[in-house]
Design an enzyme around this catalytic site. Structure first.
Site, PDB file in Angstrom:
ATOM      1  N   TYR A 106     -53.523 137.501  37.149  1.00 27.25           N
ATOM      2  CA  TYR A 106     -54.327 136.290  36.978  1.00 27.25           C
ATOM      3  C   TYR A 106     -55.314 136.471  35.828  1.00 27.25           C
ATOM      4  O   TYR A 106     -55.497 135.554  35.015  1.00 27.25           O
ATOM      5  CB  TYR A 106     -55.049 135.984  38.283  1.00 27.25           C
ATOM      6  CG  TYR A 106     -55.723 134.631  38.337  1.00 27.25           C
ATOM      7  CD1 TYR A 106     -54.968 133.470  38.452  1.00 27.25           C
ATOM      8  CD2 TYR A 106     -57.107 134.523  38.300  1.00 27.25           C
ATOM      9  CE1 TYR A 106     -55.580 132.233  38.526  1.00 27.25           C
ATOM     10  CE2 TYR A 106     -57.730 133.286  38.372  1.00 27.25           C
ATOM     11  CZ  TYR A 106     -56.963 132.142  38.475  1.00 27.25           C
ATOM     12  OH  TYR A 106     -57.572 130.912  38.547  1.00 27.25           O
ATOM     13  N   VAL A 109     -58.253 131.510  47.049  1.00 31.55           N
ATOM     14  CA  VAL A 109     -59.036 132.654  47.518  1.00 31.55           C
ATOM     15  C   VAL A 109     -58.847 132.892  49.020  1.00 31.55           C
ATOM     16  O   VAL A 109     -59.621 133.634  49.631  1.00 31.55           O
ATOM     17  CB  VAL A 109     -60.544 132.494  47.186  1.00 31.55           C
ATOM     18  CG1 VAL A 109     -60.754 132.452  45.686  1.00 31.55           C
ATOM     19  CG2 VAL A 109     -61.139 131.262  47.865  1.00 31.55           C
ATOM     20  N   ASN A 121     -54.434 121.463  34.985  1.00 31.13           N
ATOM     21  CA  ASN A 121     -55.096 122.145  36.099  1.00 31.13           C
ATOM     22  C   ASN A 121     -54.151 123.010  36.924  1.00 31.13           C
ATOM     23  O   ASN A 121     -54.586 123.953  37.585  1.00 31.13           O
ATOM     24  CB  ASN A 121     -55.760 121.098  37.005  1.00 31.13           C
ATOM     25  CG  ASN A 121     -56.244 121.675  38.310  1.00 31.13           C
ATOM     26  OD1 ASN A 121     -57.227 122.417  38.361  1.00 31.13           O
ATOM     27  ND2 ASN A 121     -55.541 121.368  39.401  1.00 31.13           N
TER      28      ASN A 121
END
Length: 267
Positions: A146, A184, A81
């Site tokens: 990304y 974000v 993760n």
């Protein structure tokens, strides 16, 4: 769920939410994070063993898996993760950011997958879940690094799955949409759309462990939209992107609101 599950990058965000959801289902969870203090805090909050892990270091990752198995038993599931998300105009991204993004997001996933396969293939069972992103199949201005890293994760995961599928080990990718975590910070949600919560991704991972399959998109409805969108002409895709403001989200952002996150991922 009587499984031993190790999760990297699980001191916060999606990783911690996933650990919490799996623990609630009865799994034995092992927390791993490069931030040792945060990992220990997360582990204490869940009553789970926690260890430091730098996913860019083979020595560190090997030690993490060894400690996890020592503390909890043979690992049934590894969830790769750990990841970072630098944003902004591609011409402004530093070489250092590019290298670090790929070291963590891509090489970290590759390393974890290879090490886990080394444990699981001889046993003839196991499950590796790589947290990718819809950014790996949907490309957005201001997110080039990304986008590229997550596209690599998706390709690597699928090729590895095909290679080991007849040897008892499942390999899967999870593709979340924008999720309300530090990644974000300082950005706006797409117009007319709500971001996912970390718990939404966690629920998808729990479901994937219970019923292994190659890929899970979160939310599920976006999986169909992505497939349809790939068939549309470029001008239609770009018009749709402008309609939702996706052409500006990662270019017109609040750098002050991202300051703490940017400092942490570059440390």
């Amino acid at each position: 769920m009587s499984k031993v599950i190790a999760i990297t990058g699980s001191a916060r965000g999606i990783g911690l939410a996933t650990a919490r959801a799996l623990k609630a289902k009865g799994a034995t969870v092992v927390i791993g994070d490069i931030d040792e203090a945060a990992a220990k805090e997360a582990g204490a909050s869940l009553g789970a063993p926690a260890f430091p892990v730098d996913v860019t270091s083979r020595e560190s990752f090997e030690a993490f898996l060894a400690e996890a198995e020592k503390a909890a038993g043979p690992i049934d599931v590894l969830i790769n993760n750990a990841g970072i998300m630098p944003i902004g105009a591609v011409t402004d991204e530093s070489d250092a950011d590019a290298r670090r993004c790929f070291d963590i997001n891509v090489h970290g996933v590759m390393l974890g997958t290879k090490l886990a396969l080394g444990l699981m293939l001889p046993r003839g069972k196991g499950h590796i879940i790589n947290i990718a992103s819809l950014a790996g199949v949907m490309y957005v201005p201001g997110l080039a690094l990304y986008n590229a890293s997550k596209a690599a994760v998706i390709a690597f995961t699928e090729a590895t799955r095909l290679e080991v599928q007849d040897r008892g080990v499942h390999v899967s990718a999870v593709l979340p949409t924008f999720t309300n975590t530090e990644l974000v910070a300082g950005t706006q949600s797409p117009k007319g759309m709500d971001n996912c919560e970390p718990e939404d991704i966690a629920a998808a991972v729990v479901e994937l462990i219970g019923r292994p399959r190659p890929q899970a998109v979160v939310p599920k409805k976006l999986g169909r939209q992505v497939k349809i969108g790939a068939l549309l002409p470029d001008r239609v895709r770009q018009a749709t992107s402008r309609r939702y403001g996706l052409d500006k989200i990662f270019l017109d952002y609040d750098p002050e609101a991202r300051k703490a996150y940017d400092a942490r991922i570059r440390n």
